[in-house]
Scaffold this active site. Structure first.
Site, short mmCIF file in Angstrom:
data_model
loop_
_atom_site.label_atom_id
_atom_site.label_comp_id
_atom_site.label_asym_id
_atom_site.label_seq_id
_atom_site.Cartn_x
_atom_site.Cartn_y
_atom_site.Cartn_z
N SER A 1 38.92 34.68 43.94
CA SER A 1 40.21 33.58 44.18
C SER A 1 41.03 34.09 45.40
O SER A 1 41.81 33.36 46.03
CB SER A 1 40.93 33.47 42.85
N GLN A 2 40.72 35.35 45.84
CA GLN A 2 41.54 35.87 46.73
C GLN A 2 41.07 35.01 48.24
O GLN A 2 41.76 35.17 49.12
CB GLN A 2 41.32 37.37 47.00
N ARG B 1 51.80 39.75 47.60
CA ARG B 1 52.12 38.53 48.02
C ARG B 1 53.56 38.44 48.58
O ARG B 1 53.77 37.83 49.64
CB ARG B 1 51.88 37.58 46.81
N ARG C 1 31.22 45.89 38.14
CA ARG C 1 31.71 46.17 36.94
C ARG C 1 30.91 45.99 35.74
O ARG C 1 30.82 46.77 34.66
CB ARG C 1 32.99 45.73 36.80
N GLU D 1 39.81 40.79 35.52
CA GLU D 1 40.17 42.32 35.65
C GLU D 1 40.61 42.84 34.15
O GLU D 1 40.62 44.40 34.25
CB GLU D 1 41.47 42.21 36.73
N HIS E 1 33.38 43.28 42.55
CA HIS E 1 34.83 44.11 42.64
C HIS E 1 34.66 45.32 43.21
O HIS E 1 33.78 45.62 44.12
CB HIS E 1 35.41 44.01 41.08
N LYS F 1 45.22 53.70 42.90
CA LYS F 1 44.85 52.42 43.51
C LYS F 1 46.10 51.34 43.08
O LYS F 1 46.79 50.47 44.15
CB LYS F 1 43.76 51.63 43.13
N ARG G 1 32.07 44.12 49.56
CA ARG G 1 32.88 42.98 49.02
C ARG G 1 32.56 41.98 49.80
O ARG G 1 32.66 41.70 51.02
CB ARG G 1 34.20 43.70 48.67
#
Length: 430
Positions: free
Chosen positions: A173-174, A36, A347, A316, A343, A413, A127
């Site tokens: 939420s992204q 961000r 997962r 997460e 994700h 990552k 995704r």
């Protein structure tokens, strides 16, 4: 579920703990805050500094994407500098497997003059992107895409009209954050309305709102599921990045399951990072948790108890929490995490498969997992190119001999130093 099996040469033997772990683990900066800060700095007309930014694959991809659009990003020193300027195409952005890149950069790239194409790793194409692409189209952006995912191309005129848009952000939420972060540069700003099941990982939207306000944006989030950002200039500033609290999860989990003590220095007293929920989660799992001027200290009590937890806001953390549940003395229910199927990998399915291979009885449900501990055995745990799956496997390895990770390099990552930090933690106090 499908995945690419890592070559045998890439396997990593997860070290087992020979006794209670006693360690202090200094962690690099938050990936979420760094991403961000990079984007908001690029959206200003001055030079901003980022102190303690995370150097990892996701953030390197974000920096590279900004450079491709004409932004000056110098990340060679501890304090990075980012100089915003008008964006230009043609450009190509490699998203890798980073949700922050594929969902944050398009809105900013839409303000460029010229074409900007986006693509990423093979699994990145699975995704969810449809709500964001439809929202950008509704805001006046020309989008060319064969499906509701990567790859796609934006054709910008140097401006975005903005206005009101309704999205279903129940998959991530992204999708909301990606629209809000660049909205001050839109002619009319933006009003985002969410319509659908609850938005997961809500703390990440609070982080977006807090950081927008810190950069000088006017944001109204008083109404539930509605966010308003006014148009206006953002202010260049110095960002100080907190330690990545989600990356603290496997290290603190080591204290829980070995009856040891692990301290993470610099734990903020107030934060919008979802990882702060570890304090409550590890307490529920039977540990003693203390936060003071030294940071956050977790001490295992010698007993790990099962939990019933709604992880919808902190999905997460699920893989590491599930790993701890696998060595508990009673069953656990982890719920509210159906969105984890979209994700880095599915997962829920991955955890059910791999914990099952280790000997745990796992029931895979629509929105979560029921984990019933059973005696565990060593095996090769597939990581699915997913950093959180690798961390979870390493946690299991502390208590179970002969656990191997199919690939530990995927932790780059968000935490390239993971193998080194992990082995160093185990070498402390032994």
């Amino acid at each position: 579920m499908t995945h690419t099996r890592a070559p045998e040469a890439a396997r990593w033997a997860a070290p087992s703990a020979t006794g209670p772990i006693r360690a202090t683990v200094d962690l690099p900066g938050s990936k979420s805050m760094t991403a961000r800060a990079l984007l908001l700095s690029a959206a200003t007309t001055g030079t901003s500094g980022i102190d303690g930014g995370l150097a990892a694959r996701d953030t390197a991809l974000m920096a590279a994407g900004l450079r491709a659009l004409g932004i000056d990003v110098d990340d060679d020193a501890r304090v990075w500098s980012v100089t915003g300027r008008p964006l230009r195409g043609p450009a190509h952005v490699d998203c890798g497997l980073a949700g922050t890149v594929m969902r944050f950069l398009p809105s900013l790239a839409a303000t460029a003059r010229g074409s900007v194409s986006f693509d990423g790793d093979p699994h990145a194409r699975t995704r969810p992107m449809g709500p964001l692409l439809r929202a950008l189209t509704a805001l006046g952006v020309t989008v060319e895409a064969e499906s509701a995912s990567l790859p796609f191309t934006l054709y910008g005129s140097g401006r975005v009209t903005g206005g009101e848009v309704t999205v279903d952000a129940s998959s991530s939420s992204q999708l909301v954050s990606g629209l809000l972060l660049s909205a001050p540069r839109f002619d009319r700003g933006i009003v985002v309305r969410h319509s659908g099941p609850p938005v997961p990982s809500a703390p990440h939207i609070r982080m977006t709102v807090d950081m927008l306000r810190a950069a000088g944006a006017h944001v109204d989030d008083a109404d539930r599921n509605v966010w308003r950002v006014e148009p206006g200039e953002l202010t260049a500033r110095q960002w100080t990045i907190e330690p990545d609290l989600s990356n603290a999860a496997p290290f603190l989990a080591g204290a829980v399951i070995t009856g040891g003590t692990v301290t993470v220095p610099g734990w903020p007293h107030t934060t919008s990072q979802p990882g702060d929920a570890l304090r409550e989660l590890f307490t529920g799992l039977g540990a003693d948790v203390r936060r003071d001027q030294d940071g956050l200290t977790v001490t295992g009590t010698g007993r790990v108890t099962g939990i019933d937890a709604d992880l919808s806001e902190v999905g997460e953390l699920t893989p590491v929490v599930a790993a701890v549940c696998a060595v508990a003395d009673s069953p656990s229910r982890l719920r509210g995490i159906g969105h984890l199927r979209g994700h880095e990998t599915d997962r829920i399915a991955a955890l059910a498969t791999e914990l099952g291979k280790l000997g745990t009885h796992v029931t895979e449900e629509t929105d979560g997992l029921t984990i019933t501990p059973r005696p565990l055995r060593g095996t090769v745990v597939e990581t699915y190119a997913d950093h959180r799956m690798a961390q979870a496997a390493a946690v299991i390895g502390l208590a179970v001999p002969d656990v191997e990770l199919s690939d530990v390099a995927c932790t780059s990552k968000t935490l390239p130093e993971f193998p080194e930090l992990w082995t160093r933690m185990l070498g402390t106090g032994h």
